[in-house]
Design a protein around this motif. Structure first.
Motif, PDB file in Angstrom:
ATOM      1  N   PHE A  26       0.825  -1.215   0.000  1.00 19.24           N
ATOM      2  CA  PHE A  26       0.000   0.000   0.000  1.00 19.24           C
ATOM      3  C   PHE A  26       0.861   1.269   0.000  1.00 19.24           C
ATOM      4  CE2 PHE A  26      -3.039  -3.152   1.490  1.00 19.24           C
ATOM      5  CZ  PHE A  26      -4.173  -2.823   0.765  1.00 19.24           C
ATOM      6  N   PRO A  27       1.754   1.445   0.984  1.00 19.34           N
ATOM      7  CA  PRO A  27       2.593   2.660   0.943  1.00 19.34           C
ATOM      8  C   PRO A  27       3.587   2.665  -0.219  1.00 19.34           C
ATOM      9  CG  PRO A  27       3.147   1.311   2.853  1.00 19.34           C
ATOM     10  CD  PRO A  27       1.949   0.700   2.229  1.00 19.34           C
ATOM     11  N   LEU A  28       3.997   1.492  -0.675  1.00 14.68           N
ATOM     12  CA  LEU A  28       4.919   1.442  -1.806  1.00 14.68           C
ATOM     13  C   LEU A  28       4.229   1.889  -3.093  1.00 14.68           C
ATOM     14  CD1 LEU A  28       7.775   0.787  -2.675  1.00 14.68           C
ATOM     15  CD2 LEU A  28       7.042  -1.558  -3.081  1.00 14.68           C
ATOM     16  N   LEU A  29       2.998   1.463  -3.304  1.00  9.81           N
ATOM     17  CA  LEU A  29       2.241   1.933  -4.471  1.00  9.81           C
ATOM     18  C   LEU A  29       1.939   3.426  -4.357  1.00  9.81           C
ATOM     19  CD1 LEU A  29      -0.228  -1.005  -5.169  1.00  9.81           C
ATOM     20  CD2 LEU A  29       1.728  -0.284  -6.544  1.00  9.81           C
ATOM     21  N   GLU A  30       1.729   3.886  -3.148  1.00  8.54           N
ATOM     22  CA  GLU A  30       1.529   5.322  -2.914  1.00  8.54           C
ATOM     23  C   GLU A  30       2.776   6.102  -3.336  1.00  8.54           C
ATOM     24  OE1 GLU A  30      -0.772   8.383  -1.952  1.00  8.54           O
ATOM     25  OE2 GLU A  30      -1.439   6.381  -1.399  1.00  8.54           O
ATOM     26  N   ARG A  31       3.933   5.602  -2.942  1.00 13.88           N
ATOM     27  CA  ARG A  31       5.211   6.227  -3.306  1.00 13.88           C
ATOM     28  C   ARG A  31       5.412   6.213  -4.821  1.00 13.88           C
ATOM     29  NH1 ARG A  31      10.403   4.105  -0.066  1.00 13.88           N
ATOM     30  NH2 ARG A  31       9.090   4.818   1.633  1.00 13.88           N
ATOM     31  N   LEU A  32       5.074   5.083  -5.458  1.00 14.14           N
ATOM     32  CA  LEU A  32       5.175   4.983  -6.910  1.00 14.14           C
ATOM     33  C   LEU A  32       4.267   5.993  -7.591  1.00 14.14           C
ATOM     34  CD1 LEU A  32       6.137   3.299  -9.470  1.00 14.14           C
ATOM     35  CD2 LEU A  32       3.936   2.135  -9.221  1.00 14.14           C
ATOM     36  N   HIS A  33       3.047   6.114  -7.100  1.00 19.37           N
ATOM     37  CA  HIS A  33       2.073   7.021  -7.703  1.00 19.37           C
ATOM     38  C   HIS A  33       2.516   8.486  -7.582  1.00 19.37           C
ATOM     39  CE1 HIS A  33      -1.787   8.390  -9.138  1.00 19.37           C
ATOM     40  NE2 HIS A  33      -1.897   9.177  -8.086  1.00 19.37           N
ATOM     41  N   ARG A  34       3.111   8.837  -6.447  1.00 17.85           N
ATOM     42  CA  ARG A  34       3.594  10.206  -6.256  1.00 17.85           C
ATOM     43  C   ARG A  34       4.731  10.557  -7.216  1.00 17.85           C
ATOM     44  NH1 ARG A  34       5.727  10.092  -1.245  1.00 17.85           N
ATOM     45  NH2 ARG A  34       4.307   8.608  -0.333  1.00 17.85           N
ATOM     46  N   ARG A  35       5.628   9.608  -7.449  1.00 21.90           N
ATOM     47  CA  ARG A  35       6.808   9.878  -8.274  1.00 21.90           C
ATOM     48  C   ARG A  35       6.559   9.710  -9.771  1.00 21.90           C
ATOM     49  NH1 ARG A  35      11.235   6.671  -4.672  1.00 21.90           N
ATOM     50  NH2 ARG A  35      11.223   8.104  -2.929  1.00 21.90           N
ATOM     51  N   PHE A  36       5.725   8.742 -10.133  1.00 20.69           N
ATOM     52  CA  PHE A  36       5.507   8.416 -11.539  1.00 20.69           C
ATOM     53  C   PHE A  36       4.012   8.346 -11.818  1.00 20.69           C
ATOM     54  CE2 PHE A  36       9.435   6.381 -10.151  1.00 20.69           C
ATOM     55  CZ  PHE A  36      10.338   6.940 -11.045  1.00 20.69           C
ATOM     56  N   ARG A  37       3.408   9.468 -12.048  1.00 20.29           N
ATOM     57  CA  ARG A  37       1.953   9.547 -12.248  1.00 20.29           C
ATOM     58  C   ARG A  37       1.488   8.871 -13.532  1.00 20.29           C
ATOM     59  NH1 ARG A  37      -0.819  11.971  -8.265  1.00 20.29           N
ATOM     60  NH2 ARG A  37       0.320  13.524  -7.106  1.00 20.29           N
ATOM     61  N   LYS A  38       2.359   8.712 -14.507  1.00 18.81           N
ATOM     62  CA  LYS A  38       1.955   8.105 -15.768  1.00 18.81           C
ATOM     63  C   LYS A  38       1.894   6.577 -15.728  1.00 18.81           C
ATOM     64  CE  LYS A  38       3.263  11.859 -18.764  1.00 18.81           C
ATOM     65  NZ  LYS A  38       3.925  12.264 -19.997  1.00 18.81           N
ATOM     66  N   VAL A  39       2.446   5.969 -14.699  1.00 24.11           N
ATOM     67  CA  VAL A  39       2.384   4.509 -14.576  1.00 24.11           C
ATOM     68  C   VAL A  39       0.948   4.115 -14.255  1.00 24.11           C
ATOM     69  CG1 VAL A  39       3.151   2.513 -13.237  1.00 24.11           C
ATOM     70  CG2 VAL A  39       4.781   4.289 -13.855  1.00 24.11           C
ATOM     71  N   THR A  40       0.391   3.217 -15.064  1.00 24.92           N
ATOM     72  CA  THR A  40      -1.004   2.808 -14.857  1.00 24.92           C
ATOM     73  C   THR A  40      -1.164   1.310 -14.663  1.00 24.92           C
ATOM     74  OG1 THR A  40      -1.350   2.638 -17.238  1.00 24.92           O
ATOM     75  CG2 THR A  40      -1.931   4.742 -16.177  1.00 24.92           C
ATOM     76  N   LEU A  41      -0.141   0.527 -15.003  1.00 28.30           N
ATOM     77  CA  LEU A  41      -0.231  -0.931 -14.900  1.00 28.30           C
ATOM     78  C   LEU A  41       0.915  -1.458 -14.061  1.00 28.30           C
ATOM     79  CD1 LEU A  41      -1.444  -3.666 -15.785  1.00 28.30           C
ATOM     80  CD2 LEU A  41       0.038  -3.529 -17.798  1.00 28.30           C
ATOM     81  N   VAL A  42       0.582  -2.305 -13.095  1.00 32.90           N
ATOM     82  CA  VAL A  42       1.578  -2.924 -12.221  1.00 32.90           C
ATOM     83  C   VAL A  42       1.357  -4.428 -12.260  1.00 32.90           C
ATOM     84  CG1 VAL A  42       2.429  -3.112  -9.853  1.00 32.90           C
ATOM     85  CG2 VAL A  42       1.656  -0.909 -10.710  1.00 32.90           C
TER      86      VAL A  42
END
Length: 130
Positions: A26-42
Motif C-alpha cells: 500500500f505505501p509502496l504503491l503510494e510512493r510509486l504514484h507520487r513519483r511516476f503519475r503516468k504509470v497505470t499498470l503494475v
C-alpha cells in the motif's frame, strides 16, 4: 521493490521482517504514484491479491495484474513478468553491503539499494558510450 520492464528500480521500501509484503505494498504503491503519475499498470506476484487490487484501482487508478502460477505446473517454470524483479534482485546482490544484513535501520538499507542500482545503471551507460 517496484521495477520497470527493463528491471530498473522505480520504488523501494524496506520493512521489518514481521510486515507482510501485501501490507507494505500500500505505501509502496503510494510512493510509486507520487513519483511516476503516468504509470497505470503494475504486474504483481500471487501474494498481492485481495483488497490491494481494488484499493489501487479506486484510490490511485493503478491496474494491478496478478500473475499466478497454475496448479498443473510442476517444477520450476518461468512466469511472464515475474522474472523481471528477480533479475533486478540478482543484479543488486552483486553489492557486498546488500548480501548480508549489515544495516540496522530500514532507511539506510533503502539508501544502499538505491546506491547499488545507481552503480548498475551507470555501468550500463558507460558501456554504451565506449
Amino acid at each position: 521493490m517496484i521495477v520497470d520492464c527493463l528491471g530498473l528500480l522505480l520504488a523501494v521500501m524496506v520493512t521489518a521482517a514481521d510486515v507482510q509484503d501485501r501490507d507494505a505494498a500500500f505505501p509502496l504503491l503510494e510512493r510509486l504514484h507520487r513519483r511516476f503519475r503516468k504509470v497505470t499498470l503494475v504486474w504483481a506476484d500471487g501474494g498481492y491479491t485481495g483488497k490491494l487490487v481494488t484499493w489501487a484501482q479506486r484510490q490511485r487508478r493503478l491496474t494491478v495484474r496478478v500473475v499466478k502460477r497454475t496448479d498443473d505446473m510442476s517444477g520450476f517454470v518461468v512466469l511472464p513478468r515475474r522474472w523481471v524483479v528477480e533479475r533486478t534482485l540478482s543484479w543488486l546482490m552483486r553489492s557486498r553491503r546488500l548480501v548480508r544484513d549489515y544495516e540496522t535501520r530500514p532507511e539506510v538499507h533503502e539508501t544502499m539499494v538505491l546506491w547499488s542500482m545507481t552503480m548498475v545503471m551507470t555501468r550500463r551507460l558507460a558501456r554504451q558510450r565506449a
